[in-house]
Design a protein around this motif. Sequence first.
Motif, short mmCIF file in Angstrom:
data_model
loop_
_atom_site.label_atom_id
_atom_site.label_comp_id
_atom_site.label_asym_id
_atom_site.label_seq_id
_atom_site.Cartn_x
_atom_site.Cartn_y
_atom_site.Cartn_z
N ALA A 148 0.82 -1.22 0.00
CA ALA A 148 0.00 0.00 0.00
C ALA A 148 0.85 1.26 0.00
O ALA A 148 0.47 2.28 -0.59
N SER A 149 2.01 1.21 0.65
CA SER A 149 2.86 2.40 0.75
C SER A 149 3.72 2.62 -0.48
O SER A 149 4.36 3.66 -0.62
N GLY A 150 3.75 1.63 -1.38
CA GLY A 150 4.58 1.75 -2.56
C GLY A 150 6.00 1.26 -2.36
O GLY A 150 6.84 1.44 -3.24
N ARG A 151 6.27 0.64 -1.22
CA ARG A 151 7.63 0.16 -0.95
C ARG A 151 8.07 -0.88 -1.98
O ARG A 151 9.26 -1.00 -2.29
N PHE A 152 7.12 -1.66 -2.50
CA PHE A 152 7.45 -2.68 -3.49
C PHE A 152 7.48 -2.13 -4.92
O PHE A 152 7.79 -2.86 -5.85
N ALA A 153 7.14 -0.86 -5.08
CA ALA A 153 7.10 -0.27 -6.41
C ALA A 153 8.53 -0.05 -6.92
O ALA A 153 9.46 0.12 -6.14
N PRO A 154 8.72 -0.02 -8.24
CA PRO A 154 10.08 0.14 -8.78
C PRO A 154 10.68 1.51 -8.53
O PRO A 154 11.90 1.66 -8.53
N GLY A 155 9.86 2.54 -8.31
CA GLY A 155 10.39 3.88 -8.11
C GLY A 155 10.79 4.52 -9.43
O GLY A 155 10.37 4.09 -10.51
N VAL A 156 11.62 5.54 -9.36
CA VAL A 156 11.99 6.29 -10.56
C VAL A 156 13.07 5.57 -11.37
O VAL A 156 13.31 5.89 -12.53
N LEU A 157 13.74 4.59 -10.76
CA LEU A 157 14.80 3.85 -11.45
C LEU A 157 14.42 2.38 -11.55
O LEU A 157 13.85 1.80 -10.62
N ASP A 158 14.75 1.76 -12.68
CA ASP A 158 14.53 0.33 -12.79
C ASP A 158 15.65 -0.39 -12.03
O ASP A 158 16.65 0.22 -11.64
N PRO A 159 15.49 -1.69 -11.77
CA PRO A 159 16.49 -2.41 -10.97
C PRO A 159 17.91 -2.28 -11.51
O PRO A 159 18.87 -2.13 -10.76
N ARG A 160 18.07 -2.33 -12.84
CA ARG A 160 19.41 -2.25 -13.41
C ARG A 160 20.02 -0.87 -13.18
O ARG A 160 21.21 -0.74 -12.87
N SER A 161 19.21 0.17 -13.29
CA SER A 161 19.71 1.54 -13.06
C SER A 161 20.10 1.74 -11.61
O SER A 161 21.08 2.42 -11.29
N ARG A 162 19.33 1.14 -10.70
CA ARG A 162 19.67 1.27 -9.27
C ARG A 162 21.00 0.58 -8.98
O ARG A 162 21.83 1.10 -8.24
N ARG A 163 21.19 -0.59 -9.58
CA ARG A 163 22.47 -1.29 -9.37
C ARG A 163 23.62 -0.49 -9.98
O ARG A 163 24.75 -0.53 -9.47
N GLY A 164 23.34 0.22 -11.07
CA GLY A 164 24.39 0.95 -11.76
C GLY A 164 24.96 2.11 -10.99
O GLY A 164 25.98 2.70 -11.39
N ASP A 168 29.91 -3.14 -9.66
CA ASP A 168 29.50 -4.52 -9.41
C ASP A 168 30.24 -5.13 -8.22
O ASP A 168 29.69 -5.96 -7.49
N SER A 169 31.48 -4.72 -8.03
CA SER A 169 32.27 -5.30 -6.94
C SER A 169 31.69 -5.00 -5.57
O SER A 169 31.96 -5.72 -4.61
N GLU A 170 30.89 -3.94 -5.47
CA GLU A 170 30.28 -3.59 -4.19
C GLU A 170 28.89 -4.22 -4.02
O GLU A 170 28.29 -4.10 -2.95
N LEU A 171 28.40 -4.85 -5.08
CA LEU A 171 27.07 -5.45 -5.02
C LEU A 171 27.10 -6.87 -5.57
O LEU A 171 26.42 -7.20 -6.55
N PRO A 172 27.89 -7.75 -4.96
CA PRO A 172 28.01 -9.11 -5.51
C PRO A 172 26.69 -9.87 -5.53
O PRO A 172 26.43 -10.64 -6.45
N GLY A 173 25.88 -9.65 -4.52
CA GLY A 173 24.58 -10.33 -4.49
C GLY A 173 23.68 -9.86 -5.60
O GLY A 173 23.03 -10.67 -6.30
N HIS A 174 23.60 -8.53 -5.78
CA HIS A 174 22.79 -7.97 -6.86
C HIS A 174 23.30 -8.45 -8.23
O HIS A 174 22.51 -8.74 -9.13
N THR A 175 24.62 -8.49 -8.38
CA THR A 175 25.19 -8.89 -9.66
C THR A 175 24.79 -10.32 -10.01
O THR A 175 24.40 -10.62 -11.14
N ARG A 176 24.89 -11.21 -9.04
CA ARG A 176 24.54 -12.60 -9.28
C ARG A 176 23.06 -12.76 -9.60
O ARG A 176 22.67 -13.56 -10.46
N PRO A 179 19.64 -11.28 -13.37
CA PRO A 179 18.62 -11.77 -14.31
C PRO A 179 17.24 -11.91 -13.68
O PRO A 179 16.23 -11.74 -14.36
N TRP A 180 17.19 -12.21 -12.39
CA TRP A 180 15.90 -12.36 -11.71
C TRP A 180 15.41 -11.02 -11.18
O TRP A 180 14.21 -10.77 -11.17
N LEU A 181 16.31 -10.16 -10.75
CA LEU A 181 15.91 -8.85 -10.26
C LEU A 181 15.29 -8.00 -11.36
O LEU A 181 14.46 -7.12 -11.08
N ASP A 182 15.69 -8.24 -12.59
CA ASP A 182 15.19 -7.44 -13.70
C ASP A 182 13.82 -7.89 -14.19
O ASP A 182 13.21 -7.22 -15.02
#
Length: 231
Positions: A148-164, A168-176, A179-182
């Motif tokens: 309801a609060s929008g916490r699950f919403a993508p926001g102004v950036l898509d997942p790839r842009s947020r990771r960018g 990558d070296s600082e986000l090993p979990g996100h990097t792995r 494909p599923w986060l996107d």
Amino acid sequence: MGGRREEILDAALDLADERGLEALSMRALADRVGVTPMALYRHVKDKAALLDGMVGRLLSALLPSDTVAEQTWDERLNALAHACRKVTQRHPWAAHLLFSRPAVTPDAVRAVDIIYLALIEAGVPDPEVPRLERLISTFVIGFATSEASGRFAPGVLDPRSRRGQLPDSELPGHTRLGPWLDLPVDLTAEFEADLSDIRRLVVGAARGRGEVGTAGGRTTTGAVDHSAPPG
């Protein structure tokens, strides 16, 4: 007086729908129902009692019909969880209220009792029932609040842009998991999968997995000693 109180609580729900929970005041509510603020206090003694009454009124929509006796324990839990999500989708402001107020009104206590009885019927040991009820309630209301609060919403950036924003070296979990986060998120399917996990957890508690121990001075089952080596 009970009927009049319900009318007042329904008017409070309507006001919150129209103006938001922050705009709800005893004076605004009195104006809506056509009485003086002092007359309103005959039915709700203060703002805290009003909020508790609103929680009870919302949870009354979660109470099952007469067919509940024909449902299995997991069907009752499932129906209650879906009803809670539906209430917060209809009243987005209600999620925070449900999460922040204790279950003290008769309807709120009845809703908790439904969960207690479902867990007992599932075979969960009595000492574990209150803890599992809190876990289930926290998950269902927390999911509804986040949605309801929008916490699950993508926001102004898509997942790839947020990771960018970080290498990558600082986000090993996100990097792995990239494909599923996107992938687009189907919150309804995710809610169903989470409820399936909850049901498996209940079944596991009913089977009494793990050793019997204590937590906070209370007997618990299914406790795992993580300090002991496996095997």
